[in-house]
Write an enzyme that holds these catalytic residues in place. Structure first.
Site, mmCIF file in Angstrom:
data_model
loop_
_atom_site.group_PDB
_atom_site.id
_atom_site.type_symbol
_atom_site.label_atom_id
_atom_site.label_comp_id
_atom_site.label_asym_id
_atom_site.label_seq_id
_atom_site.Cartn_x
_atom_site.Cartn_y
_atom_site.Cartn_z
ATOM 1 N N HIS B 123 44.744 24.932 -119.139
ATOM 2 C CA HIS B 123 43.639 24.402 -119.965
ATOM 3 C C HIS B 123 44.096 24.079 -121.397
ATOM 4 O O HIS B 123 43.343 23.429 -122.136
ATOM 5 C CB HIS B 123 42.486 25.401 -120.051
ATOM 6 N N ASP B 158 44.413 25.535 -108.744
ATOM 7 C CA ASP B 158 43.481 26.449 -109.411
ATOM 8 C C ASP B 158 42.058 25.917 -109.207
ATOM 9 O O ASP B 158 41.851 24.705 -109.096
ATOM 10 C CB ASP B 158 43.807 26.510 -110.900
ATOM 11 N N HIS B 160 39.728 25.685 -111.235
ATOM 12 C CA HIS B 160 39.271 24.901 -112.390
ATOM 13 C C HIS B 160 40.208 23.719 -112.616
ATOM 14 O O HIS B 160 41.416 23.831 -112.414
ATOM 15 C CB HIS B 160 39.255 25.773 -113.661
ATOM 16 N N ASP B 245 42.075 31.631 -108.017
ATOM 17 C CA ASP B 245 40.642 31.861 -108.207
ATOM 18 C C ASP B 245 39.776 30.974 -107.306
ATOM 19 O O ASP B 245 38.546 31.042 -107.384
ATOM 20 C CB ASP B 245 40.237 31.680 -109.675
#
Lengths: 141, 347
Positions: B123, B158, B160, B245
Site C-alpha cells: 500500500h 493479497d 486488498h 488475508d
C-alpha cells in the site's frame, strides 16, 4: 469557476472534523449547496465494531440539526480507503463535489510534521478547491 | 531449495493491540518450520536498504519525512498506520530483505525465495505511507531488477488491492502488475479499467472479486484474465505480493480461500517464472495467525514439491460473473485511446 452546488466534508469524529463540519454546514447554507459528509473506512474499521461508524453518522445528524441545515440536502457517504485517497475522489461520482472542506488535523495526524497530514496531502493533490478549517485548539499549538 | 530472507520485524516496529505486529512473523516462521526442510532451507540476512535503492520508488522528500517522523518518536500516520522510533530501520530492513533474496537466488541459480519481513509494503505510495505500509518492499526489489534490464511480473494475491505498487509502476513498461482482490474494500482502487499509463497500457491487470469468492474464482481470474497478458509479457522474474488475508478465517476481509487454495495459486504462479531461481514471495497481509501459519506452509510446500498438510481447495463461491465483467471492462478500456487515468493511489 464552477458554481458550488455540492460540498464534501471529511468526517472522522475528531474535534477538527467537527469544526470542519460546522464550517461546511455554514458554507452550504450561505451558498444553497448540498452537503455530503464523507467518512473513510480504513483497514482497522473492518474488524472494529460497525457501531463506531453508526455513532459517527449520528454525530453528523446532530450537528446538522444544531445548525438548522435542511437534512434533505445532506447525506452520509462511507467509502473504503485512507482519508486522503477517499477525499481526493470526492470530485468524482457518486459525490461529485465542487468543494472539499477538511479539518487541519484528523485523528491520524502528527503534530508539527506534514507526514500523514490529510489536509497537507489534499492541498497538494486536489483537483477541486479545498477549505482547511483550523479549530481553536489547533490554532494555539 | 527454499531461501528465507529474514526474519525481519519479529520484535521491532510494534504497537500493542495492532493486528499488524511481530506475532505475524513468528507465525510465518512456524509455518516454515512445519515443512521440516533440513538442508533444503537456507536463511539469509540482508542489510537495510540504502537510500539510492529506495529512491527508485519513493520520493526523497517522503523518505526525509519518514526518517524525521521516526526520529521524533513516531506516532499515528493515519487511522491505520503507525510508526515508532525504530520503524525506519525496520522498514529499511524489510525492503533490504527482498534485495537479499534476489541476490541469494542469483547465487544459487535455483530454488524459490520467501521474504519473511514486515512491515508489509504494497500500500505504500511513492510519497505516502498507508495501510500499515511504510516502504514498498516488493517495489524496491522490482525496481532493482528493472534497473538491471529485467522484465518483472508482480502477482498480488493479497485480499486488498496493492495501490502503492500499482501507482509506482503505473507507466513502467518493464513491470506487469496483476492483482486479484476483494471489491469493494480498502483501499478503494483496483478497478478492471485501471490498465496502466500511456507508456505501459495493459501492463496493469486488476480483477476485483466479491465477498465470498472461493479459490476457484481466483484461479479463474488468473487463468482467464491475467494469463494471456503474462504470456505475452514474458517476464524474466516473478515476484509475488503474498498476502494471506484472503483466507476465510481472516478478520480483515471476506474472501473464502483455504490454505490449499494458496498452494494451488502458488503452483500456478510458479509456472510464470522462466526457470528455477526466478521466483520471490513477499509477505504482505494475513492477520489470523493460525491461518497465516498454515497458508505459509501450504504455499511453500507446494512450491518445493514437498509433503505438507493443507485444507482442501474451495470452489462454488460467487464471483464468476465479476471475472467475466472484469475481462470485458478491461477490453473496453484497452480499446479507448482517450481513456487516461491517474495512478492507482488516486483512484
Amino acid at each position: 469557476m464552477t458554481p458550488i452546488q455540492t460540498i464534501a466534508v471529511g468526517f472522522d469524529g475528531s474535534p477538527d472534523a467537527q469544526a470542519a463540519a460546522r464550517c461546511a454546514l455554514e458554507l452550504a447554507n450561505q451558498l444553497g449547496a448540498d452537503l455530503v459528509f464523507v467518512h473513510a473506512t480504513g483497514l482497522l474499521e473492518h474488524i472494529d465494531e460497525p457501531q463506531a461508524v453508526l455513532d459517527l453518522e449520528e454525530t453528523v445528524w446532530v450537528l446538522t440539526s444544531e445548525t438548522g441545515f435542511d437534512p434533505g440536502r445532506a447525506r452520509w457517504h462511507v467509502d473504503n480507503g485512507d482519508p486522503c485517497s477517499v477525499l481526493l475522489r470526492a470530485g468524482e461520482p457518486p459525490i461529485s463535489a465542487d468543494l472539499v472542506v477538511v479539518g487541519s488535523r484528523g485523528q491520524g495526524n502528527h503534530v508539527g510534521l506534514p507526514l500523514g497530514s490529510t489536509s497537507h496531502e489534499l492541498a497538494e493533490h486536489t483537483t477541486i478547491p479545498i477549505v482547511i478549517v483550523p479549530n481553536g485548539e489547533t490554532g494555539n499549538r | 531449495m527454499l531461501i528465507v530472507s529474514g526474519p525481519v520485524g519479529g520484535s521491532e516496529h510494534h504497537r500493542a493491540g495492532h493486528p499488524e505486529g511481530p506475532t505475524r512473523i513468528r507465525a510465518v516462521m512456524a509455518g516454515i518450520d512445519d515443512l521440516h526442510l533440513g538442508t533444503d532451507l537456507q536463511t539469509v540476512h540482508g542489510s537495510p536498504a540504502e537510500r539510492q535503492q529506495l529512491t527508485r520508488v519513493h520520493s526523497a522528500s517522503y523518505l526525509d519525512e519518514l526518517t524525521a517522523f521516526c526520529e521524533a518518536g513516531g506516532g499515528d500516520i493515519d487511522p491505520d498506520t503507525y510508526a515508532t522510533e525504530d520503524s525506519w530501520l525496520a522498514a529499511r530492513s524489510a525492503a533490504g530483505a527482498g534485495l537479499a533474496a534476489i541476490d541469494a537466488l542469483r547465487q544459487h541459480n535455483d530454488g524459490v525465495a520467501f521474504v519473511a519481513a514486515r512491515p508489509p509494503g504494497h500500500h505504500a505510495l511513492r510519497d505516502r505511507a498507508m495501510g500499515f505500509c511504510l516502504l514498498n518492499n516488493i517495489a524496491v526489489a522490482a525496481a532493482a531488477l528493472v534497473s538491471e534490464g529485467e522484465r518483472v511480473l508482480i502477482v498480488d494475491w493479497d485480499v486488498h488491492h496493492g495501490n502503492g505498487t500499482q501507482e509506482i509502476f503505473w507507466d513502467d513498461p518493464n513491470v506487469l502488475y496483476v492483482s486479484t482482490h476483494q471489491w469493494p474494500l480498502f483501499p478503494g482502487s483496483g478497478k478492471a479499467r485501471e490498465i496502466g499509463g500511456p507508456h505501459s497500457r495493459g501492463h496493469t491487470v486488476n480483477v476485483p472479486l466479491p465477498p465470498g469468492a472461493t479459490g476457484d474464482i481466483v484461479r479463474r481470474a488468473i487463468d482467464e484474465v491475467a494469463f494471456p497478458v503474462i504470456d505475452s509479457f514474458a517476464p524474466t522474474w516473478v515476484l509475488v505480493s503474498a498476502g494471506f488475508d484472503a483466507h476465510r478465517a481472516d478478520p480483515m476481509a471476506d474472501l473464502a480461500l483455504s490454505s490449499g487454495d494458496f498452494a494451488d495459486l502458488a503452483r500456478a504462479v510458479a509456472g510464470f517464472a522462466p526457470r528455477p531461481g526466478r521466483l520471490v514471495m513477499f509477505l504482505e497481509g494475513g492477520y489470523d495467525l493460525v491461518a497465516l501459519q498454515a497458508s505459509v506452509t501450504a504455499t511453500l510446500g507446494a512450491l518445493l514439491g514437498t509433503s505438507y498438510e493443507a485444507e482442501d481447495t474451495t470452489s462454488g463461491g460467487i464471483g464468476a460473473e465479476m471475472v467475466s465483467q472484469a475481462k470485458a471492462e478491461r477490453a473496453d478500456a484497452l480499446g479507448r485511446a482517450d481513456l487516461v487515468l491517474p495512478p492507482g493511489g488516486l483512484l
